[in-house]
Design an enzyme around this catalytic site. Structure first.
Site: not given
Lengths: 284, 129
Positions: A12, A59, A244
């Site tokens: 992403h 984030h 992640e």
């Protein structure tokens, strides 16, 4: 009853969103990334689900260091694209599915996963970039994503993040919850983030193609074995932000125990600082 | 009893764990404040005065003023928070990441296009010596 039809895995990277929004998709650098999603957009049109359960990480956008939930489920009716410092991405507001989200929260918490319930949250590139990659840019006359989305945010910013094992088992609990929902919904579970990348320190720019390739192989064929990989292997081999990838195990755990059909597989280096990986797995 | 931290021997890498987060709390929350346009404007107008509104250490303030991201990280900064300073300065994430490696912007970009930094020799601190 509701059922999980497929799972989607994708990086992403924020620069992908910027390339889309600034009309750079035709540039050779970005062509190599977007070419890998041409199949996916066609597949998505043909296999549009009723709901997407989208696993991603925030984030430092919706969650600062004031509160750091390990697992947060978005139960609101809608979620706005966040302003991450460059203005919000020009993409549609995400429509939620509060009924299914509440049902999943109820079921999964009783299965011993302590979810944080979030009723107000802006969503950042971690959620909107995968939607853009899979759905394309929505047209002006029908400016909406193709279906409701339940955002599921995982802390992978402050260490320790949840283990791969816990993520895989959480996916199983989500499957059980979906399958006990009393409406005939087709649900996809998406796992996002990764693959190998490091954004900090003198080792920034790390990419490990061999690790990524083996991760994709094992995610398809041996997810339970893969789920036992310790944190240190992710961090050392795939970079500090490569961790992640534990989020992909949530989506994989939500799939049937039977071997999946691999509808699509793609890998490319680089998008900005990151190795882009992408899989579509269908429940046989 | 001290907890085991097996990630301490990875070269060029600081894992943002609970201890780092504790040290960097105010530094990172200062960064977070730059999500708001009016705060970015006030910071740009007088960086030192803006920083003095935060209970950060003097060294943390110096690291921010120097835009030394490796220094900020040693003092508890996290890259996703520090990125807000970069956004305020109009820098891309790639420029920020590259600035920590001792490479020029062009060298770093070319390394990424060529497949990124190799894992070989970059797993353990001992390998680097």
């Amino acid at each position: 009853m509701a059922r999980i039809t497929a799972s989607v895995y994708t990086s992403h990277v924020p620069a992908i969103g910027a390339a889309l929004d600034l009309g750079k998709t035709g540039e050779p650098y970005w062509q190599k990334v977007f070419a890998g999603y041409e199949f996916s957009k066609a597949w998505m049109k043909e296999h549009t689900p009723d709901v997407i359960f989208l696993v991603y990480n925030d984030h430092a956008t919706a969650f600062s260091l004031e509160m750091i939930p390990t697992f947060a489920i978005g139960c609101a009716a809608e979620f706005k694209p966040a302003d991450e410092g460059w203005g919000p991405r020009p993409v549609p507001v995400v429509q939620g599915h509060p009924e299914l989200a509440a049902h999943i929260a109820q079921s999964v918490i009783q299965d011993d996963f302590d979810l944080t319930i979030v009723n107000r949250m802006d969503v950042d590139h971690g959620l909107t970039v995968p939607l853009s990659l899979m759905c394309g840019q929505p047209s002006v006359d029908n400016f909406a994503w193709p279906c409701p989305v339940i955002p599921f945010a995982v802390n992978v910013v402050q260490y320790p993040v949840p283990s791969g094992r816990r993520c895989f088992n959480l996916g199983r609990a989500i499957r059980k919850a979906v399958e006990s929902y009393d409406a005939p919904l087709k649900v996809q579970v998406w796992g996002t983030g990764g693959m190998s990348h490091q954004l900090q320190g003198p080792r920034a720019g790390l990419i490990n193609r061999a690790f990524d390739s083996a991760f994709l192989d094992r995610l398809i064929a041996d997810p339970e074995g893969l789920s036992k990989m310790p944190h240190i292997d992710y961090v050392r081999e795939a970079g500090s932000e490569g961790i992640e990838l534990v989020m992909w195990l949530i989506a994989r755990g939500a799939m049937s125990d039977n071997p999946p059909k691999v509808a699509h597989r793609f890998y490319h280096v680089p998008a900005s600082n990151t190795a882009v990986g992408h899989l579509i797995l269908e429940n046989a | 009893m001290a907890l085991e931290k097996p990630y301490k021997d990875i070269p060029g890498t600081t894992i943002f764990d609970a201890d780092q987060s504790r040290k960097g709390y105010h530094l990172n929350q200062f960064c977070m404040s730059l999500m708001k346009a009016e705060n970015r404007a006030r910071f740009k107008a007088d960086e030192r005065a803006y920083l003095d509104e935060w209970p950060m250490t003097e060294e943390q303030k110096q690291a921010v003023l120097a835009r030394d991201l490796n220094w900020c990280i040693r003092l508890g900064g996290n890259i996703y928070f520090l990125a807000k300073i970069g956004a305020t300065d109009g820098k891309s994430f790639q420029q920020m990441a590259g600035s920590m490696t001792g490479m020029s912007e062009e060298e770093y970009r070319d390394m990424m296009i060529a497949g990124g930094r190799s894992i070989e020799g970059n797993r353990y601190i001992e390998e680097k010596k």
